[in-house]
Design a protein around this motif. Structure first.
Motif, PDB file in Angstrom:
ATOM      1  N   ASN A  24      -1.347  -0.191 -16.618  1.00  0.00           N
ATOM      2  CA  ASN A  24      -1.040   0.451 -15.336  1.00  0.00           C
ATOM      3  C   ASN A  24       0.086   1.473 -15.476  1.00  0.00           C
ATOM      4  O   ASN A  24       0.026   2.573 -14.937  1.00  0.00           O
ATOM      5  CB  ASN A  24      -0.643  -0.604 -14.294  1.00  0.00           C
ATOM      6  CG  ASN A  24      -1.832  -1.402 -13.799  1.00  0.00           C
ATOM      7  OD1 ASN A  24      -2.978  -1.028 -14.051  1.00  0.00           O
ATOM      8  ND2 ASN A  24      -1.571  -2.492 -13.105  1.00  0.00           N
ATOM      9  N   LEU A  25       1.115   1.089 -16.229  1.00  0.00           N
ATOM     10  CA  LEU A  25       2.259   1.973 -16.413  1.00  0.00           C
ATOM     11  C   LEU A  25       1.846   3.206 -17.222  1.00  0.00           C
ATOM     12  O   LEU A  25       2.219   4.339 -16.898  1.00  0.00           O
ATOM     13  CB  LEU A  25       3.384   1.191 -17.109  1.00  0.00           C
ATOM     14  CG  LEU A  25       4.773   1.798 -17.154  1.00  0.00           C
ATOM     15  CD1 LEU A  25       5.194   2.349 -15.793  1.00  0.00           C
ATOM     16  CD2 LEU A  25       5.783   0.756 -17.631  1.00  0.00           C
ATOM     17  N   LEU A  26       1.040   2.976 -18.251  1.00  0.00           N
ATOM     18  CA  LEU A  26       0.561   4.093 -19.063  1.00  0.00           C
ATOM     19  C   LEU A  26      -0.271   5.061 -18.209  1.00  0.00           C
ATOM     20  O   LEU A  26      -0.146   6.281 -18.335  1.00  0.00           O
ATOM     21  CB  LEU A  26      -0.283   3.556 -20.236  1.00  0.00           C
ATOM     22  CG  LEU A  26      -0.905   4.619 -21.160  1.00  0.00           C
ATOM     23  CD1 LEU A  26       0.166   5.487 -21.805  1.00  0.00           C
ATOM     24  CD2 LEU A  26      -1.764   3.957 -22.254  1.00  0.00           C
ATOM     25  N   ARG A  66      -1.724  -3.253  -9.227  1.00  0.00           N
ATOM     26  CA  ARG A  66      -2.643  -2.120  -9.341  1.00  0.00           C
ATOM     27  C   ARG A  66      -1.830  -0.938  -9.864  1.00  0.00           C
ATOM     28  O   ARG A  66      -0.611  -1.024  -9.945  1.00  0.00           O
ATOM     29  CB  ARG A  66      -3.267  -1.769  -7.987  1.00  0.00           C
ATOM     30  CG  ARG A  66      -2.288  -1.230  -6.963  1.00  0.00           C
ATOM     31  CD  ARG A  66      -2.992  -0.788  -5.678  1.00  0.00           C
ATOM     32  NE  ARG A  66      -2.048  -0.559  -4.610  1.00  0.00           N
ATOM     33  CZ  ARG A  66      -1.455   0.618  -4.354  1.00  0.00           C
ATOM     34  NH1 ARG A  66      -1.697   1.673  -5.102  1.00  0.00           N
ATOM     35  NH2 ARG A  66      -0.614   0.735  -3.356  1.00  0.00           N
ATOM     36  N   TRP A  67      -2.508   0.158 -10.154  1.00  0.00           N
ATOM     37  CA  TRP A  67      -1.742   1.312 -10.614  1.00  0.00           C
ATOM     38  C   TRP A  67      -1.914   2.475  -9.648  1.00  0.00           C
ATOM     39  O   TRP A  67      -2.865   2.514  -8.878  1.00  0.00           O
ATOM     40  CB  TRP A  67      -2.130   1.725 -12.031  1.00  0.00           C
ATOM     41  CG  TRP A  67      -3.347   2.584 -12.168  1.00  0.00           C
ATOM     42  CD1 TRP A  67      -4.627   2.163 -12.283  1.00  0.00           C
ATOM     43  CD2 TRP A  67      -3.381   4.020 -12.218  1.00  0.00           C
ATOM     44  NE1 TRP A  67      -5.463   3.240 -12.409  1.00  0.00           N
ATOM     45  CE2 TRP A  67      -4.739   4.396 -12.368  1.00  0.00           C
ATOM     46  CE3 TRP A  67      -2.408   5.023 -12.156  1.00  0.00           C
ATOM     47  CZ2 TRP A  67      -5.143   5.728 -12.456  1.00  0.00           C
ATOM     48  CZ3 TRP A  67      -2.808   6.348 -12.239  1.00  0.00           C
ATOM     49  CH2 TRP A  67      -4.161   6.698 -12.389  1.00  0.00           C
ATOM     50  N   GLY A  68      -0.966   3.408  -9.713  1.00  0.00           N
ATOM     51  CA  GLY A  68      -1.111   4.629  -8.951  1.00  0.00           C
ATOM     52  C   GLY A  68       0.019   4.908  -7.989  1.00  0.00           C
ATOM     53  O   GLY A  68       0.094   5.995  -7.430  1.00  0.00           O
ATOM     54  N   THR A  69       0.908   3.944  -7.779  1.00  0.00           N
ATOM     55  CA  THR A  69       2.033   4.207  -6.885  1.00  0.00           C
ATOM     56  C   THR A  69       3.030   5.105  -7.616  1.00  0.00           C
ATOM     57  O   THR A  69       3.461   4.791  -8.717  1.00  0.00           O
ATOM     58  CB  THR A  69       2.713   2.893  -6.474  1.00  0.00           C
ATOM     59  OG1 THR A  69       1.730   2.048  -5.908  1.00  0.00           O
ATOM     60  CG2 THR A  69       3.823   3.150  -5.468  1.00  0.00           C
ATOM     61  N   LEU A  70       3.365   6.228  -6.997  1.00  0.00           N
ATOM     62  CA  LEU A  70       4.328   7.133  -7.609  1.00  0.00           C
ATOM     63  C   LEU A  70       5.724   6.602  -7.337  1.00  0.00           C
ATOM     64  O   LEU A  70       5.969   5.959  -6.323  1.00  0.00           O
ATOM     65  CB  LEU A  70       4.160   8.550  -7.056  1.00  0.00           C
ATOM     66  CG  LEU A  70       2.757   9.149  -7.214  1.00  0.00           C
ATOM     67  CD1 LEU A  70       2.701  10.567  -6.653  1.00  0.00           C
ATOM     68  CD2 LEU A  70       2.301   9.137  -8.672  1.00  0.00           C
ATOM     69  N   GLY A 109       0.776  -1.231   0.000  1.00  0.00           N
ATOM     70  CA  GLY A 109       0.000   0.000   0.000  1.00  0.00           C
ATOM     71  C   GLY A 109       0.809   1.283   0.000  1.00  0.00           C
ATOM     72  O   GLY A 109       0.236   2.368   0.176  1.00  0.00           O
ATOM     73  N   PHE A 110       2.114   1.199  -0.176  1.00  0.00           N
ATOM     74  CA  PHE A 110       2.901   2.440  -0.225  1.00  0.00           C
ATOM     75  C   PHE A 110       2.399   3.319  -1.370  1.00  0.00           C
ATOM     76  O   PHE A 110       2.191   2.839  -2.473  1.00  0.00           O
ATOM     77  CB  PHE A 110       4.386   2.130  -0.429  1.00  0.00           C
ATOM     78  CG  PHE A 110       5.040   1.524   0.781  1.00  0.00           C
ATOM     79  CD1 PHE A 110       5.291   2.294   1.905  1.00  0.00           C
ATOM     80  CD2 PHE A 110       5.390   0.181   0.810  1.00  0.00           C
ATOM     81  CE1 PHE A 110       5.890   1.749   3.030  1.00  0.00           C
ATOM     82  CE2 PHE A 110       5.986  -0.372   1.931  1.00  0.00           C
ATOM     83  CZ  PHE A 110       6.236   0.411   3.050  1.00  0.00           C
TER      84      PHE A 110
END
Lengths: 141, 759
Positions: free
Chosen positions: B497-499, B203-207, B174-175
């Motif tokens: 996810n990367l996009l 999942r996507w969204g981790t910076l 969850g970082f």
């Protein structure tokens, strides 16, 4: 009427997608995986635009963060500055890199005249004035 | 000459014990303000003050404008809001301090007030708050409502396969942000590519950030691999700043440069960096950090990582040093900056000090509780060990559960962890192959998937990685090439996810203060502002999040305890047989010792907490009694399950007047008929460490008391184990089974036992 009326427009990608365009004029929803595979999306399409930064500057100001907004305004001007020159100006702003005030003023002039970066030019001129006062134009080993 | 302290005869040896504690590896320093060792009260800290003339700052904190150094100049020109500064500065510091902890004073009002306060004033205000007030004020003033966390993903070999696997794991925990760096500088591009791929698994969204040399970091960002940066350090004295090879203007230029490339950025500052660099000007940690923070707001960065950072261990050597870290975090959020609150560089060898340090942040919540928790093992952390590392991950998860406090992390099950590691290494392997960068073997990948750390892998070494990294750089491979490679090889979900992460930079929404991505949406201080205004407001756990925090690994349930007990029933049935003989006789011979067992003994429960079969315990007690000439009789009590009353009832039935009370979990007592219930002869309360030999000697002592002699009591020694922590959940569940079988007024029952196997 201003493009951004209130912080309710944020996040722009969700609440004002009509305002978000890539540098080549594509809309966000056009940036699909299929479009990437078809070669229709380039790195250029995945960069921020001056308009997006100015919109974010406005949101920052509306949210009570004027200094953050001003940084975004300076950043909007730097988009057009090529990477090499960007890094050159950064290097020049480091202690002792510019040997004279004129070196910095020259950079400010280029920013203003070549890249229309007027705010950033003024910022570099301010640095030149302060560096002179604080004796930073000295030779460093 | 000094005598060696360890051998000294004239020494209380407790000091030798203390010498051996991990704490004593920490070195502490005396307060010495003149030499920069002062958390709050520096020898040369200025008094707050502001003089404005002709709409300009004429003097600030006791320094005339003509004498300003670069930092003063920058703050005076770009931080202070002249229109409100005089009014703001006129409010007494005590009053502002009270406003910070007053739930009736809105956060926004205080944030605006800070636009008119000088560094010395900000420092003077927060210095008035106690540690609990600092934590409370921090909770009220932090910028984003929803708390978050940042993790380090690095390894000692710069192995890209392991980076991918560990990045996927960090994302699963969850970082909100993941940060990498290298052992070898030229491996930056490989690290960036590997972590970008790994962070796209699940999942996507981790910076994601790759901490490297400024120009290279910017280039890696432009190639689309990274999405944020936090290496832009600022300092609180001019000499430290220029010695760090920058100025406020060069750093502010860099801040604008990052934004112009669509990359989120925060500065780094924190206590004691000036002291470490040798340019402290005899000023306190807090005052110098207040300067850094005003400067950061002036530069227009959205946030900071402070709270000591690399200086945290040094700050922590001073009296009040850890409190000062809290105080400087508070100034950061008061200035409306996103705050990644340190808790990275491990400030102590003492686990107690580490646990104590994290607590205020955990319960107050923070934009990023750690600005780098080690998601990997301590030795794999290329930034140096963090307060919490992979080793201590579960401690952190349990702390969240204890306090029902959201530290941003969620447990990951074993099966899921393995799936993610497999997927990430396969995805990275495919990308390396597709882009002609490498051909990792199945054996390499397999070693990485199951490895806890790089000591256990048979994979890439730093030199191999350098070739990969330099090729990525030389060929100008960018994130679109990686997205295409993933898609071609069937990793469409990861490609998407990367996009999605790269696409964030088009709108720039995530450049606003304290932005992170949750469930595919950017949340920041703009659309998720901290609205704390007292109980019931601000961030609260919802039911779903609360159950996520509760769901740690291996928790006991009643069903599981009963199921486990049931598995002992069969083997016990082959060792012992109980025959119920009806109501217990009132008395017996003078040498008789009654063993009063509990209601569920041998019927529903079959082992003591130490793991002894109950048959073996009965055998040991009986043997001990017989050794000293006693005659054992077994009686099942049905009116009580309490040890004391089991013992007392047994004693009253015994011909000798001496009885032993024995619960199925193994707790035992020797009692005498004429004593008060809780005034027994010997008690064996530590069942988990009571051995069969103890039970045998207990039997022997009971028979000795019966002969009116005084034996040496049996002492069950312990090593200070936290028995309650280890056993009480199980005990409570087991004891409920005993009490459910009790019945008021039920008569004791004589039991005949047959031992079917001999030991």
């Amino acid at each position: 009427m201003a493009r951004i009326e209130s912080v309710a427009d944020y996040p722009l990608a969700e609440n004002r997608p009509d305002l978000v365009k890539t540098a080549r004029g594509k809309a966000l929803q056009e940036l699909t995986l299929d479009a990437v595979m078809a070669g229709e999306v380039t790195l250029e399409d995945l960069r921020i635009t001056p308009q997006a930064l100015l919109d974010q500057a406005r949101i920052a100001a509306l949210a009570g963060r004027p200094t953050l907004g001003r940084n975004f305004e300076r950043a909007a001007e730097l988009i057009a500055v090529p990477q090499d020159y960007l890094l050159k100006v950064y290097e020049l702003l480091r202690p002792g890199r510019a040997k004279t005030k004129a070196d910095l003023l020259e950079a400010a002039k280029t920013l203003r005249e070549t890249y229309s970066a007027t705010k950033m030019a003024a910022f570099v001129e301010e640095a030149a004035e302060v560096y002179e006062k604080r004796g930073l134009f000295t030779f460093r080993f | 000459m000094s005598e060696p302290s360890h051998q000294s005869a004239n020494r209380w040896r407790r000091f030798s014990d203390w010498d051996e504690r991990p704490l004593r590896l920490d070195r502490f320093a005396v307060e010495d303000p003149a030499n920069g060792f002062a958390a709050f009260n520096g020898a040369k800290d200025p008094k707050p003050g502001l003089v404005i003339a002709d709409g300009k700052v004429a003097a600030m904190d006791g320094i005339a404008a003509a004498e300003f150094d670069m930092i003063d100049t920058y703050i005076a020109r770009h931080h202070l809001d002249i229109a409100l500064a005089e009014t703001a500065m006129a409010i007494p510091s005590t009053q502002i301090a009270r406003m910070l902890v007053d739930i009736a004073v809105p956060r926004a009002e205080l944030a605006r007030l800070a636009h008119g306060l000088t560094p010395a004033k900000l420092a003077e205000v927060v210095a008035q708050l106690s540690s609990i007030e600092l934590a409370f004020a921090f909770s009220k003033m932090r910028t984003r409502k929803t708390p978050g966390n940042q993790g380090h993903v690095t390894n000692a070999k710069d192995d890209p396969l392991q980076l991918a696997a560990d990045a996927a794991i960090a994302v699963a925990f969850g970082f909100d942000e993941v940060e990498t760096t290298m052992r070898v500088a030229r491996n930056a591009w490989s690290n960036a590519l590997a972590c970008a791929v790994g962070a796209a698994v699940g999942r996507w969204g981790t910076l994601f950030q790759c901490s490297s040399e400024e120009a290279e970091e910017l280039q890696i960002g432009m190639a689309g691999f990274t999405s944020y940066a936090e290496t832009v350090s600022v300092y609180g004295t001019e000499k430290a700043f220029t010695d760090g090879d920058d100025t406020p203007w060069s750093k502010a230029f860099l801040a604008a440069a990052y934004a112009s490339r669509g990359i989120k950025m925060r500065c780094t500052s924190g206590a004691a960096s000036e002291l470490l660099m040798g340019f402290h000007e005899s000023k306190s940690l807090l005052y110098l950090e207040a300067r850094c923070l005003c400067l950061q707001r002036a530069m227009g960065v959205q946030g900071t990582q402070n709270g000591g950072i690399d200086g945290a261990p040094l700050a922590s050597t001073m009296p009040g040093g850890v409190r000062e870290l809290l105080a400087e975090n508070l100034i950061a959020v008061w200035l409306d900056l996103e705050c990644a609150t340190g808790n990275d560089a491990r400030h102590s060898e003492s686990e107690i000090r580490v646990g104590a340090k994290i607590l205020p942040y955990l319960i107050a919540g923070s934009d990023f509780i750690c600005s780098g928790m080690g998601s990997i093992l301590a030795y794999d952390n290329s930034f140096n060990p963090s307060s919490f590392n992979g080793e201590e991950m579960e401690d952190f998860l349990v702390l969240q559960r204890d306090y029902e406090a959201d530290g941003g992390l969620t447990s990951v099950g074993e099966t899921r962890a393995l799936e993610l590691r497999r997927r990430a290494t396969d995805a990275l392997g495919a990308v390396l192959e597709e882009l002609g960068l490498g051909q990792p073997s199945e054996a390499m990948k397999r070693s990485v998937i199951v490895a806890s750390g790089s000591n256990e892998t048979e994979s890439y070494l730093p030199r191999d990685v350098s070739f990969i990294s330099e090729e990525i750089k030389a060929r100008g491979i960018n994130v679109l090439d990686v997205i295409k490679a993933l898609t071609k090889r069937g990793y469409k979900e990861e490609a998407q996810n990367l996009l999605n992460v790269v696409r964030l930079r088009v709108s720039g929404d995530y450049l606003q203060t304290a932005a992170v991505v949750r469930q595919g949406h950017v949340i920041s201080a703009v659309n998720d502002p901290n609205d704390y205004g007292g109980p019931g407001s601000g961030y609260r756990l919802n039911e779903q999040r609360r159950s996520e925090l509760a769901a740690i690994r291996d928790v006991l349930t009643r069903e599981e305890v009963l199921r486990t007990e049931a598995t002992y029933a069969g083997p016990e049935a082959r060792r012992i047989r109980y025959h119920a003989l009806g109501d217990a006789r009132a008395t017996g011979p003078k040498t008789e010792i009654v063993i009063g067992v509990s209601p569920a003994f041998g019927l529903k429960l079959f082992r003591t907490l130490a793991g002894h079969p109950l048959s073996a315990v009965l055998k040991a007690l009986s043997d001990g009694i017989a050794e000293k000439g006693g005659i054992p009789r077994i009686v099942r009590m049905r009116h009580t399950a309490d040890t004391s009353f089991l013992g007392l009832s047994a004693a009253r039935l015994a011909g000798s007047g001496v009885g032993i009370g024995l619960q199925a979990k193994g707790t035992a007592v020797i009692h005498q008929a004429d004593r008060l219930p809780h005034h027994n002869l010997e008690l064996f309360s530590n069942a988990p460490i009571t051995t069969l030999d103890h039970y045998r000697r207990m039997g022997a002592n009971a028979a000795t008391y019966a002969a009116s002699e005084m034996p040496e009591p049996v002492v069950v020694t312990n090593d200070g184990e936290a028995m309650g922590a280890r056993f009480h959940a199980q005990v409570a569940l087991i004891y409920a089974i005993e009490t459910s079988l009790t019945e008021d007024g039920a008569k004791p029952e004589d039991i005949k036992i047959d031992f079917l196997e001999t030991a």
